[in-house]
Design a protein around this motif. Structure first.
Motif, PDB file in Angstrom:
ATOM      1  N   SER A  64      44.630  39.721  34.603  1.00 42.76           N
ATOM      2  CA  SER A  64      44.189  39.381  35.962  1.00 42.76           C
ATOM      3  C   SER A  64      45.156  39.977  36.979  1.00 42.76           C
ATOM      4  O   SER A  64      46.219  40.487  36.630  1.00 42.76           O
ATOM      5  CB  SER A  64      44.135  37.858  36.129  1.00 42.76           C
ATOM      6  N   TYR A  65      44.764  39.899  38.251  1.00 41.62           N
ATOM      7  CA  TYR A  65      45.645  40.307  39.341  1.00 41.62           C
ATOM      8  C   TYR A  65      46.522  39.132  39.730  1.00 41.62           C
ATOM      9  O   TYR A  65      46.148  37.972  39.584  1.00 41.62           O
ATOM     10  CB  TYR A  65      44.836  40.740  40.569  1.00 41.62           C
ATOM     11  N   GLY A  66      47.691  39.444  40.276  1.00 39.75           N
ATOM     12  CA  GLY A  66      48.586  38.414  40.777  1.00 39.75           C
ATOM     13  C   GLY A  66      49.703  39.034  41.579  1.00 39.75           C
ATOM     14  O   GLY A  66      49.850  40.261  41.633  1.00 39.75           O
ATOM     15  N   ASP A  67      50.479  38.202  42.221  1.00 40.09           N
ATOM     16  CA  ASP A  67      51.604  38.681  43.017  1.00 40.09           C
ATOM     17  C   ASP A  67      52.814  38.915  42.125  1.00 40.09           C
ATOM     18  O   ASP A  67      53.166  38.071  41.293  1.00 40.09           O
ATOM     19  CB  ASP A  67      51.965  37.665  44.102  1.00 40.09           C
ATOM     20  N   ILE A  68      53.429  40.077  42.292  1.00 39.70           N
ATOM     21  CA  ILE A  68      54.683  40.378  41.607  1.00 39.70           C
ATOM     22  C   ILE A  68      55.699  40.769  42.662  1.00 39.70           C
ATOM     23  O   ILE A  68      55.338  41.130  43.793  1.00 39.70           O
ATOM     24  CB  ILE A  68      54.510  41.493  40.546  1.00 39.70           C
ATOM     25  N   TYR A  69      56.970  40.694  42.323  1.00 41.32           N
ATOM     26  CA  TYR A  69      58.047  40.955  43.275  1.00 41.32           C
ATOM     27  C   TYR A  69      59.068  41.944  42.707  1.00 41.32           C
ATOM     28  O   TYR A  69      60.233  41.601  42.541  1.00 41.32           O
ATOM     29  CB  TYR A  69      58.746  39.639  43.643  1.00 41.32           C
ATOM     30  N   PRO A  70      58.640  43.181  42.409  1.00 39.78           N
ATOM     31  CA  PRO A  70      59.638  44.143  41.939  1.00 39.78           C
ATOM     32  C   PRO A  70      60.592  44.510  43.078  1.00 39.78           C
ATOM     33  O   PRO A  70      60.156  44.767  44.200  1.00 39.78           O
ATOM     34  CB  PRO A  70      58.807  45.347  41.485  1.00 39.78           C
TER      35      PRO A  70
END
Length: 90
Positions: free
Chosen positions: A38-44
């Motif tokens: 699924s899509y989601g928020d990531i914080y690279p």
């Protein structure tokens, strides 16, 4: 007499050992995984952006397996586009 009895026991064991290895046959183990993509928020690097998650994780889950394990991975694509998955094994 005890010496002759132990020799017979050792001989019986040595002759029976190859037979035992034929009788004890196991197949390679199976490892089962279910992945929901699924899509989601990531914080690279601390910057929020949309990314692809597997079971809500980025990066996705690690597969722990050894040589000759049979892997069965059920992938459920919840993205709004086709999804291609590949991996590298060192």
């Amino acid at each position: 007499m005890a010496r002759g009895g132990s020799a017979v026991a050792v001989l019986s064991f040595l002759l029976g050992l190859p037979l035992l290895s034929v009788l004890v046959a196991g197949e390679d183990p199976y490892r089962f995984f279910t992945w929901n993509v699924s899509y989601g928020d990531i914080y690279p690097l601390g910057v929020k952006q949309q990314g692809i998650l597997i079971n809500g994780q980025f990066p996705g889950p690690q597969i722990e397996a050894v040589t000759n394990d049979n892997l069965v991975v059920n992938v459920f694509n919840k993205l709004n586009e086709p999804f291609l998955l590949s991996w590298y094994t060192p």
